[in-house]
Design an enzyme around this catalytic site. Structure first.
Site, mmCIF file in Angstrom:
data_model
loop_
_atom_site.group_PDB
_atom_site.id
_atom_site.type_symbol
_atom_site.label_atom_id
_atom_site.label_comp_id
_atom_site.label_asym_id
_atom_site.label_seq_id
_atom_site.Cartn_x
_atom_site.Cartn_y
_atom_site.Cartn_z
ATOM 1 N N GLU A 78 26.799 83.480 2.528
ATOM 2 C CA GLU A 78 28.064 83.642 2.631
ATOM 3 C C GLU A 78 28.674 84.209 3.786
ATOM 4 O O GLU A 78 28.213 84.830 4.130
ATOM 5 C CB GLU A 78 28.498 84.709 0.990
ATOM 6 C CG GLU A 78 27.914 83.407 0.133
ATOM 7 C CD GLU A 78 29.457 83.094 -0.916
ATOM 8 O OE1 GLU A 78 29.855 82.792 -0.147
ATOM 9 O OE2 GLU A 78 28.996 82.864 -2.331
ATOM 10 N N ARG A 131 35.578 76.319 -13.266
ATOM 11 C CA ARG A 131 34.447 77.088 -12.596
ATOM 12 C C ARG A 131 34.468 79.055 -13.292
ATOM 13 O O ARG A 131 33.649 79.483 -13.779
ATOM 14 C CB ARG A 131 35.331 77.773 -11.296
ATOM 15 C CG ARG A 131 33.807 78.931 -10.615
ATOM 16 C CD ARG A 131 33.777 78.754 -8.835
ATOM 17 N NE ARG A 131 35.192 79.456 -8.738
ATOM 18 C CZ ARG A 131 36.120 79.648 -7.472
ATOM 19 N NH1 ARG A 131 35.727 78.754 -6.424
ATOM 20 N NH2 ARG A 131 37.205 79.862 -7.191
ATOM 21 N N LYS A 189 32.232 84.143 -10.384
ATOM 22 C CA LYS A 189 32.828 84.782 -9.521
ATOM 23 C C LYS A 189 32.990 86.119 -10.781
ATOM 24 O O LYS A 189 34.104 86.358 -12.145
ATOM 25 C CB LYS A 189 33.510 83.794 -9.941
ATOM 26 C CG LYS A 189 35.183 84.866 -8.195
ATOM 27 C CD LYS A 189 36.016 83.935 -7.757
ATOM 28 C CE LYS A 189 36.953 84.070 -7.533
ATOM 29 N NZ LYS A 189 36.542 84.714 -6.027
#
Ligand SMILES: Cc1ncc(COP(=O)(O)O)c(C=O)c1O
Length: 344
Positions: A224, A86, A188
């Site tokens: 989210e 990620r 992220k």
């Protein structure tokens, strides 16, 4: 001070989530088109150019993961290659050079091993939080990718999110968007979190745990829950979690999907979770590295307040999912092949 097992003497049961300076961090520099080997350092400050792209244009990304002390005293990393992958994807999105996945995991092991005394004892419920990050540095002023970068990893002990067991809490559906439909929501990167500070503050001021974000294109579907993914359990025992290009692909969520299907016998589906169809769920939760699961008691949607299982008690399916995954992380429950990587 250390006890006889080489673990620091700290009030491990009562740790929160606050910065603690541990002994070593890993630091690697990228210059002239390549990463150096990297090394451990005791200095917790960075000396960087005022022109660093990370400071002005948000050219930076990070990861969050944990190390867990098992019953036999050994240290478990949970699916670290997933974090490595990620972080590579986040780097690619922001035109930063990525760190090899193998080297990422080796660096994580190195820094955890060096700070071994800070890994909380088995049974305390606490763990060692691991924060890898990449930042664009060097003398620069234009909006363009940096030519130099820093990759670093620091660690700190953190307490169990829920002391004394899981507790449901209430959340507020936000009118702000967290990410753009084809933006950086799946990466992220710090900008996503800067954008979430105001909606998060407003939700907390109104005594909710955090803001729930809807899909930015239509504002009709849950995306989210604060800095965590959403899941719901339907009345037919299906585990449903949103699928969208603007949410962070949670490693906890993917692990819960596996546990739900293979250990609890639930049907697992990724799909739309419409905000006006909450009645289909008997239980709901937020999932992520920090809490594993934060059960959602109620959800404030405009003037309507929707209660899932209960505002006081945790639903039985949520409880089973939590116990199974936490058991895997601490090594008490058999893990699927490759999920646990030992630090030795
Ligand atoms: C926005 C956001 N969503 C979801 C998650 C959960 O991801 P993971 O389970 O990989 O920690 C995080 C990080 O914890 C996050 O920051």
């Amino acid at each position: 001070m250390q006890n006889e097992k080489g673990i620091k003497q700290i009030d491990w049961e009562n740790l929160g989530f606050s910065y603690i300076k541990t002994d070593y961090r890993f630091l690697s520099h990228y210059k002239n088109g390549q990463w150096d080997e990297g090394s451990l350092t005791t200095d917790n400050t960075l000396h960087i150019s005022e022109g660093s792209t990370a400071l002005h244009y948000g050219q930076q990304c990070f990861e969050g993961m944990k190390a867990y002390r098992a019953k036999d005293g050994s240290i478990n990393l949970f699916r670290p290659y997933e974090n490595a992958r990620r972080m590579r994807q986040s780097c690619e999105r922001l035109l930063m050079p990525s760190y090899s996945e193998e080297a990422f995991v080796e660096a994580v092991k190195k820094v955890v091993k060096a700070n071994e005394e800070w890994v909380p004892p088995y049974g305390s419920g606490s763990s060692l939080y691991i924060r890898p990050f990449v930042i664009g540095v060097g003398d620069n002023i234009g909006v363009k990718p940096a030519e130099e970068y820093i990759f670093s990893i620091f660690v700190l002990p953190v307490g169990a999110y829920f002391k004394g067991g899981l507790k449901p809490s209430n959340f507020l559906v936000s009118s702000y968007d967290r990410a753009a439909p084809r933006g950086t929501g799946a990466s992220k990167v710090g900008g996503n979190y800067a954008a979430s500070l105001l909606p998060g503050k407003e939700a907390k001021e109104r005594h909710y745990s955090d803001a729930v974000y809807l899909d930015p294109a239509t504002q009709t579907k849950i995306e989210e829950v604060g800095a965590a993914n959403f899941f719901g359990i339907t009345h037919d025992d299906e585990f449903i979690t949103p699928k969208s290009p603007s949410i962070l692909n949670s490693i906890t969520k993917r692990s819960l999907m596996w546990v739900a299907e293979n250990r609890l016998g639930l049907t697992v589906k990724e799909g739309d979770v419409y905000i006006d169809e909450l009645d289909r769920f008997k239980e709901a939760g937020a999932c992520g590295t920090a809490a594993v699961i934060a059960p959602i008691g109620g959800l404030q949607v405009g003037n309507d307040f929707h209660v899932f299982y209960s505002e006081e008690e945790v639903g039985p399916v949520t409880m089973k999912l939590y116990n199974e995954l936490v058991g895997i992380q601490f090594g008490d429950v058999k893990a699927p092949e490759g999920w646990i990587v030992k630090v030795d």
